[in-house]
Structure formats: C-alpha cells, structure tokens
Design a protein around this motif. Structure first.
Motif, short mmCIF file in Angstrom:
data_model
loop_
_atom_site.label_atom_id
_atom_site.label_comp_id
_atom_site.label_asym_id
_atom_site.label_seq_id
_atom_site.Cartn_x
_atom_site.Cartn_y
_atom_site.Cartn_z
N ARG A 56 -0.12 -37.43 -8.36
CA ARG A 56 -0.45 -36.09 -7.90
C ARG A 56 0.81 -35.27 -7.64
NH1 ARG A 56 -3.47 -31.67 -7.90
NH2 ARG A 56 -3.66 -30.68 -5.83
N LEU A 57 1.83 -35.93 -7.03
CA LEU A 57 3.09 -35.25 -6.76
C LEU A 57 3.78 -34.85 -8.05
CD1 LEU A 57 5.25 -34.36 -4.73
CD2 LEU A 57 6.21 -36.68 -4.86
N SER A 58 3.68 -35.69 -9.07
CA SER A 58 4.29 -35.36 -10.36
C SER A 58 3.64 -34.14 -10.98
CB SER A 58 4.19 -36.57 -11.29
OG SER A 58 4.72 -36.27 -12.55
N GLU A 59 2.30 -34.07 -10.88
CA GLU A 59 1.59 -32.92 -11.43
C GLU A 59 1.96 -31.64 -10.69
OE1 GLU A 59 -2.45 -35.42 -12.72
OE2 GLU A 59 -2.49 -33.92 -11.08
N VAL A 60 2.03 -31.73 -9.37
CA VAL A 60 2.39 -30.55 -8.58
C VAL A 60 3.80 -30.10 -8.90
CG1 VAL A 60 2.84 -29.74 -6.24
CG2 VAL A 60 0.76 -31.05 -6.73
N SER A 61 4.70 -31.05 -9.12
CA SER A 61 6.10 -30.71 -9.41
C SER A 61 6.21 -29.99 -10.76
CB SER A 61 6.95 -31.98 -9.41
OG SER A 61 6.93 -32.59 -8.13
N ARG A 62 5.42 -30.47 -11.74
CA ARG A 62 5.49 -29.84 -13.05
C ARG A 62 4.89 -28.43 -13.03
NH1 ARG A 62 3.75 -34.93 -14.96
NH2 ARG A 62 1.67 -34.05 -15.25
N SER A 65 1.23 -23.42 -3.53
CA SER A 65 2.07 -22.80 -2.51
C SER A 65 3.09 -23.84 -2.00
CB SER A 65 1.22 -22.31 -1.33
OG SER A 65 0.62 -23.42 -0.67
N GLU A 66 4.09 -23.32 -1.31
CA GLU A 66 5.13 -24.21 -0.77
C GLU A 66 4.53 -25.19 0.23
OE1 GLU A 66 9.26 -23.88 1.82
OE2 GLU A 66 8.40 -22.09 0.86
N GLU A 67 3.57 -24.75 0.98
CA GLU A 67 2.94 -25.62 1.99
C GLU A 67 2.16 -26.74 1.30
OE1 GLU A 67 -0.23 -25.39 5.69
OE2 GLU A 67 0.49 -23.53 4.72
N TYR A 109 4.05 -33.99 -0.88
CA TYR A 109 5.26 -34.80 -0.78
C TYR A 109 5.25 -35.67 0.49
CZ TYR A 109 10.13 -36.03 -0.06
OH TYR A 109 11.28 -36.73 0.16
N GLU A 110 4.89 -35.09 1.62
CA GLU A 110 4.89 -35.84 2.88
C GLU A 110 3.83 -36.95 2.87
OE1 GLU A 110 6.44 -32.27 5.87
OE2 GLU A 110 4.33 -32.89 5.86
N LYS A 111 2.70 -36.67 2.25
CA LYS A 111 1.67 -37.69 2.16
C LYS A 111 2.14 -38.86 1.30
CE LYS A 111 -3.13 -38.46 0.80
NZ LYS A 111 -4.37 -37.86 0.24
N THR A 112 2.79 -38.55 0.19
CA THR A 112 3.31 -39.61 -0.68
C THR A 112 4.37 -40.43 0.03
OG1 THR A 112 2.90 -38.23 -2.63
CG2 THR A 112 4.40 -40.10 -2.89
#
Length: 379
Positions: A74-80, A86-88, A94-97
């Motif tokens: 999920r973090l990879s998808e959000v990063s791409r 949003s930034e939040e 990221y914090e959850k991961t």
C-alpha cells in the motif's frame, strides 16, 4: 568374657557400622534422585509452556508478516501516486507500516528468545534424565550390597574358627568398605555434582539474559532455582568427602591429612591443631594410607567431640618398614579403667590396628589430656 567372644562382638559391631553407613548412603542417593525428579517435573512443565508460547509467537508473527507485506504494498502504491493523496494520508500509511514492522521485529526477537530457552530446557532435561538413571542404578547396587551385608554377614563371626581367620576376614571387610566408599564417591562426583554445577552456570547465563530484557519475575524464579541448586551441590560434595576424601587417592596420605586437619581447625572455634609429618616421602600401599588416615581421623574426632580439647598435636612418621602416629590433646582426659558404652570409637581403632598387626597405646587421666600412640608395620 573370653577373647574370642570379645572379638566376635567387635566384628559384629564393625558389620553393624557398615550396614548403617551403606543405609545412610542409600538414603542420601535416594534424596538426590527425588530432588532431580522434582526438578525434572518443574522444568518439563516450563518446557511445555515455552513450546506453547513459541507456537503462539510464530502464528502471531506470520499474521503480522502478512499485514506488513500488505502495508508495504500500500505504501508503495501511495508513493508512486503521491499526487492523488494528501500529505496526511501518506504520513498515516507510512506510520502504520513502520509500526507494523516494529511490532513484527519485536515478535521475532521474542520468538528467538523463547526458542533459545526451549533448547536450554531440553538440554537440562536430558542431563537430569541421565542423573536420575545413574541414581537409580546406584541405588540398586547399594541395595544388593546392603542385602548381602544384612543376610550373609550379620552373624558371620559364628563361622570363624580361629583368630587368624577373623583377623584376615576383618581386614577384607575394611578393604571392601573403603572400596565401596571410593566407588560411591566417584559415581556421585561424576554425576549429580557435575550436573548441578552445569545447571548453576546455565542459570547465571539465563539470569543475565533476562536481566537485559527486564523480566523481573523471571529473575526471582531463577534466583530461587540457583539457591536450591547451590544447596544441593554443597550437600553432594559433603557426602563425597564423608564417604572418602578423593585427595587420598590423588595426592596421598600426608597432603590429605594436612587438608583434613586444616578443615577441622577452621570449623572448630578455639581449636589449634599442629601437624608434624616426618620420615619417608612418597606413596604407601592403599590399605595402609586408608588405615592411617582413618586412625588419625578417629583420634582427632575423639579429642574434639569428647575431650573438648583446645590444642591437638598430630605427629606422623613414615619409615621404610613401619609407621607411627601420635595424637596428643590437652582435653579433659578420661579414666582408662572406666569402660563407657560409647567407647566404640576406641574399639574400632583397636580392631583396625590389630588387623594390621600393629600396636595401640592410650595414655590418659582425668584433667591431664590424652596421648594416642599407634605403631603399624608396613609389610
């Protein structure tokens, strides 16, 4: 009372003393075995709990691992596609991961610790199984010896027809008794004592590991086990020394006497012992070293326990064909003409000396101390 009848009574007393010693040894070995069984049961229960915890942490770790993989994906998808979020939202993913990864790392570390604990418990259980097996085997052998003594030897003096036969037979009894003590000493030294010392080392290692992790309740349990093991180890070593000082086999008569007399002095308040060895150096035949040590031991114990002496002087002179022992104390002395019921120690000394064709002389009077002089030929 005839001389033969007196000899028969003394021989029966020696056999009774042997039976008591072997019975006490059997009881002590039984207690060691029972203590090992209790420790085995306790560690076995702890092992089962540890195995269950390992399984639980493995399952929880596998579940967390799946969650981490999903969160990282999920973090990879959000990063791409960060422009869609949003930034939040990005920070939340990221914090959850990161939190899941930390939790997984802690689970895996705890699993590793539990695996190490499980392996350690399994090793200790194997050692306890060996100790229990040795104790049972040794107890069985002692039972055979005890039955032999009580059934076949109890009234053996009736079958001895001449003084020479009784002398030779009594010497064989003493040699057999000392051989039994030597065997018991080495069996216990190589088994329970070594096992308990190893458990102590392992408990110290576990203590340091748990201290680093801050598990206070576990620390208290480990300290309790360590105290128990230390007491058992002390008792085993005491049994070994009472059965037979191993230094007598390893170092010989004079060094063993030095150590024994120093120990008596250290543990007896207000007592001073002076030891003066003379003459020939080197080893003697085993039966003579044993006899000389036991004679000195009996004379010193009489001075400490009965004479209430404050100073004891021990002289041992080894010559090429003979040995002489002189034990002098400044105790309260006794009347040689007054036969006491508890004079079995002196009787045993006299029997041992006569069996080796030696001479025993006791000079004592009330308030004047006692001098024990023993002369043994070294044939």
């Amino acid at each position: 009372m005839s001389e033969q009848k007196t000899g028969d009574i003394a021989l029966d007393h020696i056999i009774d003393e042997m039976v008591d010693n072997v019975t006490n040894s059997k009881d002590e070995i039984f207690e060691i075995g029972e203590g090992s069984r209790q420790e085995y049961e306790k560690l076995y229960n702890e092992l089962q709990e540890t195995k269950q915890l390992v399984t639980t942490y493995i399952e929880e770790g596998d579940q967390l691992d799946q969650k981490v993989r999903f969160s990282r994906k999920r973090l990879s998808e959000v990063s791409r596609q960060f422009q869609k979020y949003s930034e939040e939202e990005i920070r939340e993913v990221y914090e959850k991961t990161h939190a899941l990864q930390m939790e997984l790392s802690m689970k895996r570390e705890k699993e590793k610790q539990l695996r190490c604990r499980r392996d350690d418990l399994e090793r200790r259980l194997r050692q306890l199984e060996e100790t229990i097996g040795r104790a049972e085997a040794l107890g069985g052998k002692i039972s055979v010896v005890l039955n032999y003594l009580t059934e076949d030897f109890k009234h053996v003096s009736d079958a001895l027809e001449t003084a020479k036969e009784k002398q030779q037979f009594g010497l064989q009894i003493i040699e057999a008794q000392e051989e039994e003590r030597r065997r018991l000493s080495r069996e216990i030294h190589d088994g329970p004592a070594q096992m308990l010392a190893n458990v102590m080392l392992r408990s110290d290692l576990v203590e340091r590991t748990y201290r680093a992790r801050g598990i206070e309740d576990a620390m208290q349990e480990v300290q309790s086990v360590r105290s128990l093991v230390r007491s058992a180890l002390y008792e085993v070593r005491r049994i070994i020394y009472d059965l037979r000082p191993m230094a007598l086999d390893d170092l010989g008569l004079i060094p063993t006497l030095k150590k024994y007399l120093a120990t008596v002095q250290d543990y007896t308040e207000g007592l001073t012992i002076t030891f003066a060895p003379f003459g020939k150096e080197g080893r003697l035949e085993s039966k003579y070293e044993v006899a000389l040590f036991r004679l000195v031991q009996e004379a010193v114990q009489n001075a400490v326990n009965h004479a209430e002496a404050e100073e004891i002087k021990v002289k041992v002179e080894i010559m090429s064909t003979s040995a002489m022992i002189i034990v002098k104390d400044n105790g309260k002395g006794f009347d040689l003409n007054n036969k006491k019921e508890k004079s079995f120690g002196l009787m045993g000394m006299r029997e041992r000396v006569e069996m080796l064709e030696g001479e025993l002389n006791i000079d004592s009077s009330i308030g004047e101390g006692t001098i024990v002089t023993i002369h043994l030929p070294l044939n």
